[in-house]
Scaffold this motif. Structure first.
Motif, PDB file in Angstrom:
ATOM      1  N   LYS A 190       0.840  -1.204   0.000  1.00  0.00           N
ATOM      2  CA  LYS A 190       0.000   0.000   0.000  1.00  0.00           C
ATOM      3  C   LYS A 190       0.876   1.256   0.000  1.00  0.00           C
ATOM      4  O   LYS A 190       0.606   2.227  -0.713  1.00  0.00           O
ATOM      5  CB  LYS A 190      -0.912  -0.010   1.226  1.00  0.00           C
ATOM      6  CG  LYS A 190      -1.827   1.201   1.364  1.00  0.00           C
ATOM      7  CD  LYS A 190      -2.734   1.035   2.568  1.00  0.00           C
ATOM      8  CE  LYS A 190      -3.727   2.176   2.703  1.00  0.00           C
ATOM      9  NZ  LYS A 190      -3.093   3.427   3.126  1.00  0.00           N
ATOM     10  N   GLU A 194       1.082   4.148  -3.096  1.00  0.00           N
ATOM     11  CA  GLU A 194       0.700   5.537  -2.868  1.00  0.00           C
ATOM     12  C   GLU A 194       1.890   6.491  -2.771  1.00  0.00           C
ATOM     13  O   GLU A 194       1.714   7.701  -2.911  1.00  0.00           O
ATOM     14  CB  GLU A 194      -0.144   5.638  -1.591  1.00  0.00           C
ATOM     15  CG  GLU A 194      -1.454   4.872  -1.697  1.00  0.00           C
ATOM     16  CD  GLU A 194      -2.313   5.010  -0.452  1.00  0.00           C
ATOM     17  OE1 GLU A 194      -2.115   6.002   0.294  1.00  0.00           O
ATOM     18  OE2 GLU A 194      -3.171   4.143  -0.219  1.00  0.00           O
ATOM     19  N   CYS A 229      -1.316   4.436   6.997  1.00  0.00           N
ATOM     20  CA  CYS A 229      -2.572   5.080   6.621  1.00  0.00           C
ATOM     21  C   CYS A 229      -2.371   6.298   5.723  1.00  0.00           C
ATOM     22  O   CYS A 229      -3.284   6.671   4.986  1.00  0.00           O
ATOM     23  CB  CYS A 229      -3.340   5.505   7.873  1.00  0.00           C
ATOM     24  SG  CYS A 229      -3.916   4.114   8.861  1.00  0.00           S
ATOM     25  N   SER A 230      -1.193   6.908   5.801  1.00  0.00           N
ATOM     26  CA  SER A 230      -0.898   8.097   4.982  1.00  0.00           C
ATOM     27  C   SER A 230       0.538   8.025   4.482  1.00  0.00           C
ATOM     28  O   SER A 230       1.417   8.751   4.976  1.00  0.00           O
ATOM     29  CB  SER A 230      -1.111   9.376   5.801  1.00  0.00           C
ATOM     30  OG  SER A 230      -2.397   9.419   6.368  1.00  0.00           O
ATOM     31  N   TYR A 232       2.057   9.229   2.062  1.00  0.00           N
ATOM     32  CA  TYR A 232       2.649  10.454   1.526  1.00  0.00           C
ATOM     33  C   TYR A 232       3.330  11.277   2.621  1.00  0.00           C
ATOM     34  O   TYR A 232       4.051  12.241   2.323  1.00  0.00           O
ATOM     35  CB  TYR A 232       1.583  11.303   0.830  1.00  0.00           C
ATOM     36  CG  TYR A 232       0.568  11.937   1.748  1.00  0.00           C
ATOM     37  CD1 TYR A 232       0.797  13.191   2.315  1.00  0.00           C
ATOM     38  CD2 TYR A 232      -0.614  11.295   2.047  1.00  0.00           C
ATOM     39  CE1 TYR A 232      -0.126  13.778   3.152  1.00  0.00           C
ATOM     40  CE2 TYR A 232      -1.543  11.868   2.895  1.00  0.00           C
ATOM     41  CZ  TYR A 232      -1.293  13.109   3.447  1.00  0.00           C
ATOM     42  OH  TYR A 232      -2.218  13.682   4.284  1.00  0.00           O
ATOM     43  N   ASN A 267      -7.673   2.269   4.725  1.00  0.00           N
ATOM     44  CA  ASN A 267      -8.012   3.598   4.217  1.00  0.00           C
ATOM     45  C   ASN A 267      -6.772   4.478   4.129  1.00  0.00           C
ATOM     46  O   ASN A 267      -5.752   4.219   4.770  1.00  0.00           O
ATOM     47  CB  ASN A 267      -9.045   4.281   5.124  1.00  0.00           C
ATOM     48  CG  ASN A 267     -10.389   3.584   5.071  1.00  0.00           C
ATOM     49  OD1 ASN A 267     -10.766   3.012   4.055  1.00  0.00           O
ATOM     50  ND2 ASN A 267     -11.122   3.622   6.167  1.00  0.00           N
ATOM     51  N   SER A 268      -6.888   5.549   3.344  1.00  0.00           N
ATOM     52  CA  SER A 268      -5.838   6.561   3.281  1.00  0.00           C
ATOM     53  C   SER A 268      -6.445   7.890   3.716  1.00  0.00           C
ATOM     54  O   SER A 268      -7.603   8.182   3.410  1.00  0.00           O
ATOM     55  CB  SER A 268      -5.283   6.668   1.857  1.00  0.00           C
ATOM     56  OG  SER A 268      -4.630   5.474   1.484  1.00  0.00           O
ATOM     57  N   TYR A 269      -5.663   8.703   4.398  1.00  0.00           N
ATOM     58  CA  TYR A 269      -6.189   9.918   5.006  1.00  0.00           C
ATOM     59  C   TYR A 269      -5.474  11.150   4.469  1.00  0.00           C
ATOM     60  O   TYR A 269      -4.253  11.158   4.307  1.00  0.00           O
ATOM     61  CB  TYR A 269      -6.056   9.844   6.531  1.00  0.00           C
ATOM     62  CG  TYR A 269      -6.862   8.715   7.119  1.00  0.00           C
ATOM     63  CD1 TYR A 269      -8.173   8.908   7.523  1.00  0.00           C
ATOM     64  CD2 TYR A 269      -6.328   7.430   7.229  1.00  0.00           C
ATOM     65  CE1 TYR A 269      -8.933   7.871   8.044  1.00  0.00           C
ATOM     66  CE2 TYR A 269      -7.074   6.378   7.741  1.00  0.00           C
ATOM     67  CZ  TYR A 269      -8.376   6.604   8.144  1.00  0.00           C
ATOM     68  OH  TYR A 269      -9.131   5.566   8.646  1.00  0.00           O
ATOM     69  N   ASN A 270      -6.279  12.179   4.217  1.00  0.00           N
ATOM     70  CA  ASN A 270      -5.757  13.457   3.742  1.00  0.00           C
ATOM     71  C   ASN A 270      -5.828  14.444   4.908  1.00  0.00           C
ATOM     72  O   ASN A 270      -6.900  14.926   5.265  1.00  0.00           O
ATOM     73  CB  ASN A 270      -6.592  13.960   2.557  1.00  0.00           C
ATOM     74  CG  ASN A 270      -6.008  15.196   1.921  1.00  0.00           C
ATOM     75  OD1 ASN A 270      -5.521  16.096   2.599  1.00  0.00           O
ATOM     76  ND2 ASN A 270      -6.061  15.256   0.603  1.00  0.00           N
TER      77      ASN A 270
END
Length: 594
Positions: A190, A194, A229-230, A232, A267-270
């Motif tokens: 994942k 991403e 989860c994030s 980036y 999930n991915s979080y912004n």
């Protein structure tokens, strides 16, 4: 050295060169077409076709993977194949034992493809070992699958000019950094999908980025969860939006460990969106105490779709005319339901109201007065409710406006009974009958029944439309005659009749008495009249002599007839007709939009 010795040495050197070239050829061919050489490469050993298995025991003992004969592969066969692949990756290719073991055990799709290309009998492990001796595999395929990616996801990541993992030392280095830091191998896929660029960081860079988050006072285990989860967060420097969110939440009593508990790995979080939502709460006048209470009871406000669902809810209520204070009150009274489901229910209600032709003002009033009710109701479809309630759209709109709480009885899965008869239908028929008797029709006659079916609207509406024509300056007796000649004029609404009469008098310049001889004019759309008159005027200006045409003659004929009789008499007639048509009808649509 004798001649024979020189010849033998030369022969050995040639064989070596040929073998190397052959291996290089296989590598190049594999780069171009992928996995197919495994099936099409030369074989240097003899095997027998595997017999069909009769195993049909516990399905838990079988693995549903592809094979040459299409049968499912037993657990024992799978373990032998995994062991052979592990031995090849570790001993032959020199991949670290932990990496090789993960690749062999967690790439079932790749393993199924490999088994499908190996003919075997008995010792599957030995067959695979011999097969891999002459058919090198693209090691990136089992690697990407073992870290949690499906073939459709990693196909675009397969390098064009590499097939051995050892050729991409930065990929392995950063992969090991993540593993050693505590990130599970099956979650690294994942991260790769991403934030692919972090796997090309130079030595030491990735670890320094992870440590930078620890310096903020976040524990290593929590950093692991945030990164999964994030992903980036590891791109560039420390993410400012992320830091601000943690600071704001900490100020109202939520530590980073609490935030970690609210996140899910899938999930991915912004974090910039979440930060924007927190700012929106401040703008609404929500105090820190109230915000803390709201978030503690409904953490999904912040974390479901990174706060996008909550922002959609706020935006929808604003469009419906709610003030910031009203919206804040709604949020503080929010029921135990996911915010995404709440927004979905509201949108279904909006669609339902629109389908039953409820007015914009009335819809806004319902949303402002009963927002919580609308968010809790998952309504049935409008067509179903109209049938089950046995009502028309107009009565249903009125009923909802008078009894909004009834909406909760029309949710999916509930039994709906017809509304009680209001007597409106009977009253309307009586009013229609009285009106038609004034026109001279006999009660209970065939003509009366036909008229009752033909005239649209309630009895009071028919009288209202009749009076509208009278008020334009026409005697009642003449209006009766007009209706007898063209009954459809009473199917026009009062507003439409007023608009058409005004256009007839003030734009066309006809006297109102002309309507008596041509009542059908009231049945034609204003755009049709405008277009025909404008076209006739243009033809006269161009010198095309038209006879003194009555308005009836201009309007009654079809478009095809009008074009043939008048428009086509000028070379540019059709072009002008189309231009006028676009202009007139587009203007009417624009006015409707406003």
């Amino acid at each position: 050295m004798s001649y024979l010795q020189k010849l033998g040495a030369l022969s050995m050197l040639s064989s070596s060169i040929i073998a190397d070239n052959k291996f290089n050829f296989v590598r190049v061919l594999y780069w171009q077409i992928g996995f197919s050489p495994v099936a099409s490469g030369p074989r240097f050993y003899r095997t027998k076709k595997a017999p069909q298995t009769d195993e049909c025991g516990n399905s838990g003992e079988m693995l549903n993977m592809g094979s040459r004969n299409g049968h499912r592969i037993s657990r024992a066969t799978r373990k032998e194949a995994q062991a052979a692949l592990l031995e090849y990756l570790h001993s032959t290719r020199g991949i670290q034992l932990m990496d090789a073991e993960n690749m062999s055990k967690n790439s079932p799709i790749f393993l199924g493809k490999l088994l499908g290309r190996v003919e075997h009998e008995g010792d599957i492990g030995r067959s695979i070992t011999r097969f891999l001796r002459y058919h090198p595999i693209n090691e990136f395929e089992p690697f990407f699958e073992s870290v949690g990616l499906q073939p459709a996801e990693y196909d675009g990541f397969l390098p064009r000019n590499l097939m051995f993992l050892s050729d991409d030392d930065l990929l392995l280095e950063n992969y090991h950094v993540l593993c050693n830091y505590g990130i599970e191998r099956n979650k690294i896929g994942k991260i790769y999908k991403e934030a692919t660029q972090i796997f090309q960081y130079d030595y030491g860079v990735l670890l320094s980025k992870l440590k930078a988050y620890e310096k903020l006072g976040i524990g290593q285990a929590t950093v692991v969860k945030f990164v999964v989860c994030s992903p980036y967060l590891l791109v560039g420097g420390v993410d400012d939006g992320f830091v601000q969110v943690l600071d704001k939440l900490k100020n109202i009593g939520f530590e980073s460990s609490w935030v970690e508990e609210q996140l899910t790995d899938c999930n991915s979080y912004n974090w910039k969106k979440i930060l924007g939502l927190l700012f929106r709460f401040e703008q609404m006048g929500c105090s820190d105490e109230k915000l803390a209470d709201l978030i503690s009871q409904h953490p999904d406000f912040l974390f479901e779709d990174s706060g996008s669902k909550s922002l959609s809810l706020i935006g929808l209520l604003l469009k419906m005319g709610c003030s910031m204070i009203q919206i804040c009150s709604v949020l503080l009274q929010f029921p135990q339901i996911r915010v995404g489901k709440f927004v979905s229910n509201m949108r279904l209600c909006l669609l339902f109201f629109n389908e039953i032709d409820m007015g914009v003002q009335e819809i806004g009033c319902l949303f402002r007065s009963h927002p919580l009710l609308l968010g809790l109701c998952t309504l049935k479809k409008a067509s179903s409710l109209l049938h089950l309630l046995n009502v028309g759209k107009k009565r249903l709109c009125q009923f909802i406006l008078e009894n909004p709480e009834e909406l909760k009885n029309w949710k999916l899965g509930t039994k709906v009974s017809p509304l009680p008869n209001s007597g409106e239908i009977v009253r309307s028929k009586q009013q229609k009958t009285q009106f038609l008797l004034k026109l001279g029709l006999e009660e209970n006659s065939t003509k009366m029944e036909e008229a009752l079916q033909a005239f649209q609207g309630k009895g009071t509406e028919l009288q209202e439309r009749f009076d509208c024509i009278v008020e334009a300056g026409i005697d009642e007796k003449d209006v009766y005659k007009m209706i007898e000649v063209s009954p459809r004029i009473l199917n026009q609404t009062k507003d439409m009749l007023e608009e058409k009469i005004d256009f007839f008098l003030n734009n066309l310049g006809y006297p109102v008495s002309s309507l008596i001889s041509f009542p059908s004019y009231l049945c034609y759309a204003t755009q049709r009249v405008t277009l025909r008159i404008a076209m006739c005027n243009w033809l006269k200006e161009q010198g095309i002599v038209l006879p003194m045409l009555a308005l009836r003659t201009i309007l009654v004929c079809s478009d095809d007839t009008f074009l043939r009789r008048y428009v086509n008499h000028h070379p540019r007639g059709t072009e002008v007709w189309e231009n006028l048509k676009r202009e007139i009808y587009s203007d009417s649509m624009t006015s409707l939009a406003y």
